[in-house]
Design a protein around this motif. Structure first.
Motif, short mmCIF file in Angstrom:
data_model
loop_
_atom_site.label_atom_id
_atom_site.label_comp_id
_atom_site.label_asym_id
_atom_site.label_seq_id
_atom_site.Cartn_x
_atom_site.Cartn_y
_atom_site.Cartn_z
N LYS A 52 0.83 -1.20 0.00
CA LYS A 52 0.00 0.00 0.00
C LYS A 52 0.87 1.26 0.00
O LYS A 52 0.58 2.23 -0.69
CB LYS A 52 -0.92 -0.02 1.22
N SER A 82 1.67 4.32 -3.17
CA SER A 82 1.34 5.74 -2.92
C SER A 82 2.55 6.67 -3.05
O SER A 82 2.40 7.85 -3.34
CB SER A 82 0.74 5.89 -1.52
N ASP A 89 -4.95 4.73 5.32
CA ASP A 89 -4.79 5.54 4.11
C ASP A 89 -3.43 6.24 4.14
O ASP A 89 -3.09 6.91 5.12
CB ASP A 89 -5.91 6.59 4.06
#
Length: 491
Positions: free
Chosen positions: A351, A355, A393
């Motif tokens: 993840k 990003s 996130d």
């Protein structure tokens, strides 16, 4: 033939289909909790305040059960690892001679069962049946609670019945909520409690001395024989139980001497399941047989390879997050296996990689973070380490890490100071009270231990001379004579 067709057309297909759809509808999470209320009241840890071992077993088993129930509600998770659970179930009626599992002196019995179900309804029924609890309310609720009414149909309220207090007064039945409140409200003061329990504790402690010596001897012998770093226990089992576990390990060494040499340099941890935890400690499940232990020792070489991959992954994550150290705190994640931990790290790393967060390579050096899969928002622990959800996130994570970095450094510094003060006060308190041993449960924080030791130092209790004292959250005399007192005890 046509007559048969006409007769068939008159069958109430709508009613049959509606009934079938209602009955096939799976149980929801909320209804599963409602259906399990009798079970929760029978095993709730708050009712086991005077039985710390049983309380801890139920606490750990409830955590694992809740995790299992949660996994059943995730559509993406198609396979579920079987859960072997042990509970101490309270008896609500007088014990009978015909029930061999009943522990008459304490009013509860032991129940072992393994969950391998794939839906909530089957799981709920399995749990209730395993504990010999009624399932009638579940069977009748499959339609009434779970199905949504069609137009023009009337249904009962889809919430559990909460009886008025007068119902319990009139019928003589026990109000489970009132029982729970009473168990939580009971407050004991330390002086009367010690006066009432000192004699019993002394008797148990004296009786345990030979076993304690045997335990220490066995532990040292096995640690030397296998060249182990340490031998530890994840739960507060009694001395006799620990000796039995070490004897089992000793027999396994005699049967497989070469295989067990693979554990050289490692820490052995007796716990609830067999495997390797995220800290690299060899976990030996106390409910497992020698064959399962032997298989684990045979696989230790493959774990070494996985450990190297895990360390490399931690380094890569640290590089992406400004040099922050990725740690595993055993007290908070004691049963996290190395396989589970690696999957968490891998998910988190992928993840982050996608990003490409712009964090300065050294901006978060000397800071620490742990990963948790059951959280949804990052937070900063009072002891200075970040607690980060695996699926956090990246943008939110970057903002959180940078804006809380100064506070994290201050908390880490405070942790060092508190740890030093705790060690000093523990030694002083032990000497002032003439204790043979002073220790705390893992759930007791530095601040709580410091507060407790300060008061014990300022107001020494002479009746503790020669005793083993455990700082906990409750009062209890353990089976080997250790005294447990709450950290916030009152005179």
């Amino acid at each position: 033939m046509f007559g048969c067709c006409r007769a068939t057309n008159r069958l109430p297909w709508g009613s049959l289909l509606q009934k079938f759809v209602f009955q096939a509808r799976p149980l929801s999470g909320a209804d599963a909790v409602t259906a399990l209320r009798p079970f929760y009241f029978a095993v709730h840890p708050d009712f086991f305040g005077q039985h710390p071992m049983e309380r801890e077993v139920n606490e750990n088993s409830l955590k694992r059960l809740n995790g299992y129930l949660t996994s059943l509600q995730k559509p993406s998770q198609k396979s579920h690892k079987p859960a072997q659970l042990t509970f101490y179930v309270r008896e609500t009626e007088p014990n009978t001679m015909n029930d061999p599992d009943t522990i008459k002196t304490t009013g509860f019995r032991t129940v072992h069962f393994t969950l391998q179900t794939r839906d909530l309804l089957s799981t709920v029924l399995d749990i209730l049946n395993s504990c010999s609890l009624s399932t009638a309310h579940v069977n009748t609720s499959e339609v009434g609670m779970e199905s949504k009414p069609h137009m023009g149909t009337k249904t009962a309220f889809d919430r559990p019945i909460k009886w008025d207090k007068t119902y319990y007064s009139f019928t003589g039945f026990k109000d489970p909520e009132e029982e729970l409140e009473q168990a939580q409200r009971v407050e004991t003061t330390i002086i009367p409690w010690l006066e009432n329990n000192q004699s019993l504790a002394n008797k148990k402690l004296t009786k345990s001395f030979p076993l304690r010596e045997e335990l220490e001897r066995l532990k040292n012998e096995l640690a030397d024989q296998l060249q182990l770093s340490d031998i530890r226990w994840q739960r507060s089992w009694g001395v006799a139980h620990r000796c039995s576990q070490l004897h089992s390990l000793s027999r396994l060494i005699q049967q497989n001497p070469e295989t067990l040499k693979m554990a050289k340099g490692r820490t052995l941890l007796f716990t609830d399941e067999t495997g390797m935890n995220a800290s690299g400690h060899v976990m030996l499940g106390t409910m497992d047989v020698h064959h399962q232990w032997a298989k684990l020792f045979e696989r230790l070489s493959s774990y070494t390879y996985l450990e190297r991959k895990l360390l490399h992954l931690q380094d890569r994550i640290s590089h992406l997050l400004g040099g922050i150290e990725i740690v595993h705190i055993e007290e908070q994640q004691s049963l996290l296996t190395i396989e589970e931990y690696y999957r968490m790290l891998e998910t988190f790393y992928n993840k982050l990689l996608s990003s490409r967060m712009p964090i300065h390579p050294r901006s978060l050096r000397c800071l620490k973070m742990i990963l948790q899969s059951d959280r949804f928002a990052p937070r900063l622990h009072e002891m200075g380490h970040y607690i980060i959800p695996t699926l956090c996130d990246p943008a939110s994570l970057q903002w959180f890490l940078l804006t809380h970095s100064q506070q994290a450094r201050e908390n880490l510094k405070r942790k060092e100071e508190l740890t030093f003060v705790e060690q000093e006060l523990t030694t002083l308190c032990k000497d002032r009270s003439s204790l043979s041993r002073l220790y705390k449960e893992p759930s007791i924080s530095c601040v709580q231990m410091i507060d407790c030791c300060k008061r014990l130092t300022e107001e020494p209790l002479l009746c503790l001379t020669g005793m083993h004292l455990c700082i906990s959250h409750y009062y209890s005399v353990l089976q080997d004579g250790d005294l447990c007192i709450p950290w916030n005890w009152k005179r």
